[in-house]
Design a protein around this motif. Structure first.
Motif, PDB file in Angstrom:
ATOM      1  N   LEU A 198      10.535   5.742   8.542  1.00  0.00           N
ATOM      2  CA  LEU A 198      10.532   5.941   7.095  1.00  0.00           C
ATOM      3  C   LEU A 198       9.625   4.932   6.389  1.00  0.00           C
ATOM      4  CD1 LEU A 198      14.253   6.710   6.132  1.00  0.00           C
ATOM      5  CD2 LEU A 198      12.279   8.216   5.884  1.00  0.00           C
ATOM      6  N   VAL A 199       9.729   3.665   6.785  1.00  0.00           N
ATOM      7  CA  VAL A 199       8.895   2.630   6.169  1.00  0.00           C
ATOM      8  C   VAL A 199       7.420   2.921   6.427  1.00  0.00           C
ATOM      9  CG1 VAL A 199       8.285   0.181   6.242  1.00  0.00           C
ATOM     10  CG2 VAL A 199      10.679   0.858   6.214  1.00  0.00           C
ATOM     11  N   ALA A 200       7.106   3.330   7.671  1.00  0.00           N
ATOM     12  CA  ALA A 200       5.713   3.666   7.988  1.00  0.00           C
ATOM     13  C   ALA A 200       5.255   4.877   7.179  1.00  0.00           C
ATOM     14  CB  ALA A 200       5.570   3.945   9.479  1.00  0.00           C
ATOM     15  N   SER A 204       2.568   2.791   5.233  1.00  0.00           N
ATOM     16  CA  SER A 204       1.470   2.522   6.170  1.00  0.00           C
ATOM     17  C   SER A 204       0.128   2.810   5.494  1.00  0.00           C
ATOM     18  CB  SER A 204       1.615   3.382   7.424  1.00  0.00           C
ATOM     19  OG  SER A 204       1.463   4.754   7.121  1.00  0.00           O
ATOM     20  N   TRP A 205      -0.825   1.909   5.708  1.00  0.00           N
ATOM     21  CA  TRP A 205      -2.113   1.997   5.014  1.00  0.00           C
ATOM     22  C   TRP A 205      -3.222   2.160   6.051  1.00  0.00           C
ATOM     23  CZ3 TRP A 205      -2.320   0.740  -0.488  1.00  0.00           C
ATOM     24  CH2 TRP A 205      -3.570   1.022  -1.059  1.00  0.00           C
ATOM     25  N   GLU A 206      -3.387   3.385   6.505  1.00  0.00           N
ATOM     26  CA  GLU A 206      -4.504   3.689   7.400  1.00  0.00           C
ATOM     27  C   GLU A 206      -5.739   3.915   6.538  1.00  0.00           C
ATOM     28  OE1 GLU A 206      -4.185   3.566  10.612  1.00  0.00           O
ATOM     29  OE2 GLU A 206      -2.003   3.354  10.662  1.00  0.00           O
ATOM     30  N   ALA A 207      -6.846   4.254   7.214  1.00  0.00           N
ATOM     31  CA  ALA A 207      -8.057   4.580   6.454  1.00  0.00           C
ATOM     32  C   ALA A 207      -7.754   5.751   5.531  1.00  0.00           C
ATOM     33  CB  ALA A 207      -9.191   4.931   7.411  1.00  0.00           C
ATOM     34  N   GLY A 210      -6.855   9.490   6.225  1.00  0.00           N
ATOM     35  CA  GLY A 210      -6.212   9.629   7.512  1.00  0.00           C
ATOM     36  C   GLY A 210      -4.718   9.791   7.324  1.00  0.00           C
ATOM     37  N   ALA A 211      -3.952   9.350   8.344  1.00  0.00           N
ATOM     38  CA  ALA A 211      -2.497   9.497   8.304  1.00  0.00           C
ATOM     39  C   ALA A 211      -1.871   8.318   7.567  1.00  0.00           C
ATOM     40  CB  ALA A 211      -1.946   9.610   9.721  1.00  0.00           C
ATOM     41  N   SER A 212      -2.137   8.212   6.277  1.00  0.00           N
ATOM     42  CA  SER A 212      -1.584   7.112   5.486  1.00  0.00           C
ATOM     43  C   SER A 212      -0.186   7.470   5.014  1.00  0.00           C
ATOM     44  CB  SER A 212      -2.481   6.826   4.278  1.00  0.00           C
ATOM     45  OG  SER A 212      -3.771   6.419   4.693  1.00  0.00           O
ATOM     46  N   GLY A 213       0.538   6.410   4.551  1.00  0.00           N
ATOM     47  CA  GLY A 213       1.853   6.639   4.008  1.00  0.00           C
ATOM     48  C   GLY A 213       1.782   7.307   2.643  1.00  0.00           C
ATOM     49  N   LEU A 214       2.955   7.649   2.113  1.00  0.00           N
ATOM     50  CA  LEU A 214       3.014   8.383   0.848  1.00  0.00           C
ATOM     51  C   LEU A 214       2.376   7.600  -0.301  1.00  0.00           C
ATOM     52  CD1 LEU A 214       4.242  10.871  -0.684  1.00  0.00           C
ATOM     53  CD2 LEU A 214       6.184   9.401  -1.188  1.00  0.00           C
ATOM     54  N   PHE A 215       2.773   6.344  -0.472  1.00  0.00           N
ATOM     55  CA  PHE A 215       2.274   5.568  -1.604  1.00  0.00           C
ATOM     56  C   PHE A 215       0.773   5.281  -1.511  1.00  0.00           C
ATOM     57  CE2 PHE A 215       6.864   4.091  -1.855  1.00  0.00           C
ATOM     58  CZ  PHE A 215       7.153   4.951  -2.904  1.00  0.00           C
ATOM     59  N   PRO A 216       0.251   4.815  -0.357  1.00  0.00           N
ATOM     60  CA  PRO A 216      -1.206   4.631  -0.265  1.00  0.00           C
ATOM     61  C   PRO A 216      -1.988   5.922  -0.491  1.00  0.00           C
ATOM     62  CG  PRO A 216      -0.123   3.446   1.506  1.00  0.00           C
ATOM     63  CD  PRO A 216       0.927   4.283   0.850  1.00  0.00           C
ATOM     64  N   THR A 217      -1.437   7.040  -0.013  1.00  0.00           N
ATOM     65  CA  THR A 217      -2.135   8.318  -0.205  1.00  0.00           C
ATOM     66  C   THR A 217      -2.235   8.670  -1.681  1.00  0.00           C
ATOM     67  OG1 THR A 217      -1.423   9.160   1.947  1.00  0.00           O
ATOM     68  CG2 THR A 217      -2.091  10.787   0.321  1.00  0.00           C
TER      69      THR A 217
END
Length: 488
Positions: A198-200, A204-207, A210-217
């Motif tokens: 859930l935390v990821a 999670s802050w990928e490029a 890519g497969a970033s988390g909800l908030f970074p996206t």
């Protein structure tokens, strides 16, 4: 001589964690619980020696991993799978009254616990050996074999030995939490694994892209770094709700949180009064989810073992097309396809082009999964209530022993039992079926972090119960007389 007399010398000598002789202070319980949690996270990051890390083998447990804990390729490869499978076998044998054990008898309690440990060891072997021998899932390293001067068979034996040790460790870690900590180890490990996902899934802050988390996206969407279609177009709406925006997953996650907390608060409260202490009153709550959601682990574990059997048979002997067809380790047709649970939107949304399966096949699979979960949830909830001392008879005896009684009724266990029979059996069945329905719905809609709906459901409910247990422990700690009154 019966089987109990024959097996007693073995079962009574099974290693066990000693029970505390007196009251364990609340802070010490928290310390044990936190220590086991840290150890669990550490062990899930210890990769087994001898694995061919360059070869990415699939995970035997796949989507079931979130409810069976553990980590692919780590020393805790098996997670709580053997413990849960052993519990299924014991519950089925106990439900059919084939064991002949009275769990109220101290001698039979020791035999039951010893039998459970023995079954866990057997299940570690039955699930661990096929994983090692199948090759593609836990491939042995040729380089390690050469450096040790042994064949691949020797390296596979080393891998299995590590997996066996991990399975035994998690068995005793669970026992330590149950006896010295707060809650249960099985529940704690599920919370730990699902919380990581859930935390990821949130942070999670990928490029970007890519497969970033909800908030970074969403930061990327609002700043223009992530390109999505117009919200007024079908493609844009799909991106926002089903694609990178993950709004449907977010709504499903929040809905599961809300509905579980609400269901946990729905209860029938039976008034109680103390027979000797005037003015001492209480209530016995019969919750809507009376058997908790832990029986759902047993249902999903049974499905996981069925799929596990299909993969083993397919790898070793090959299966006829009617039994199962596989592509890249995933079942795509046959009997095992229809017995596989719906795990995500991609398994059933044919109308959005997410799967190539025929609508009739998908609908049949959804119907089978729904039936399996609703009926199985109700059945295992009944078994759980009867084998954990939560049934009408056991509950009546506990109320009697605590010195409480139901106002307006004679202080007699049989009378209390009849009152309990009006509520507990019906609520158990309804609650078990409801949890099964929620689990299927959550899996179909998807959740944040690709957590299985069942895993999220279990995590929310177990966390809520853990909170209640902590609150109760704190209350007992502040008022020792209450602990003495209720046998704490």
């Amino acid at each position: 001589m019966g089987w109990k007399e024959a097996a007693e010398p073995v079962l009574t000598r099974m290693p066990a964690v000693a029970r505390p002789e007196g009251h364990v202070p609340f802070r010490r319980k928290l310390g044990w619980t936190a220590g086991i949690l840290v150890m669990y996270f550490f062990l899930t990051n210890v990769t087994m020696f001898g694995l061919q890390t360059q070869t990415a083998g699939g995970d035997f447990y796949g989507q079931f991993r979130s409810i069976l804990a553990g980590s692919q390729g780590s020393i805790l490869q098996l997670g709580i799978g053997p413990i849960v499978t052993a519990s299924i076998v014991l519950q089925l044998l106990g439900g059919a009254d084939l064991l002949g054990l009275d769990t109220d008898d101290p001698r039979d309690q020791i035999l039951y616990q010893g039998l459970q440990k023995l079954l866990v060891v057997v299940m570690i072997c039955l699930t661990g050996l096929p994983m090692v021998l199948a090759g593609g899932y836990l491939p042995a390293s040729q380089q390690v074999a050469q450096s040790l001067g042994v064949g691949l068979g020797g390296v596979k034996a080393i891998i299995f030995a590590q997996m066996f040790v991990g399975g035994i460790l998690i068995l005793f870690m669970d026992e330590i939490v149950s006896k010295w900590g707060v809650g249960s180890g099985v529940g704690l490990f599920i919370i730990a694994g699902v919380s990581q996902q859930l935390v990821a899934g949130l942070f999670s802050w990928e490029a970007l892209g890519g497969a970033s988390g909800l908030f970074p996206t969403w930061i990327g969407i609002l700043t223009g770094a992530v390109d999505i279609g117009s919200p007024l177009s079908p493609g844009g709406l799909s991106d926002i709700f089903l694609g990178q925006g993950q709004l449907l997953a977010l709504l499903t996650t929040l809905f599961i949180f809300g509905i579980v907390v609400y269901a946990e608060s729905v209860r029938v409260e039976i008034p109680l009064s103390h027979a000797r202490v005037k003015g001492a009153r209480g209530r016995f709550p019969v919750k809507l989810i009376y058997a908790s959601v832990l029986p759902m682990i047993l249902v999903r574990a049974l499905q996981a073992n069925i799929q596990f059997l299909g993969q083993i048979l397919n790898n070793w002997t090959g299966l006829p097309a009617w039994a199962g067809t596989y592509s890249q380790g995933q079942v795509t047709g046959g009997l095992f396809y229809y017995l596989a649970p719906i795990q995500s939107r991609g398994d059933w949304m044919w109308f959005l082009g997410l799967t190539s399966q025929e609508p009739a096949q998908i609908l049949l699979r959804v119907l089978i999964d729904l039936t399996f979960m609703v009926v199985g949830g109700a059945i295992f909830a009944i078994f759980w209530v009867e084998t954990t001392g939560m049934g009408p008879e056991s509950t009546a005896q506990q109320i009697q022993n605590s010195g409480m009684q139901i106002p307006g009724f004679r202080r007699n266990p049989q009378v209390i039992e009849k009152v309990m029979e009006r509520y507990i059996p019906q609520v158990t069945v309804i609650g078990g079926a409801l949890v099964g329905l929620l689990a299927v719905m959550a899996n179909m809609l998807g959740t944040i972090g690709s957590v299985s709906g069942t895993g999220l459901l279990l995590t929310v409910s177990i966390t809520y119960k853990l909170y209640e247990e902590i609150a109760e422990e704190q209350l007992m700690e502040m008022h020792p007389m209450m602990r003495n009154m209720f046998g704490g």
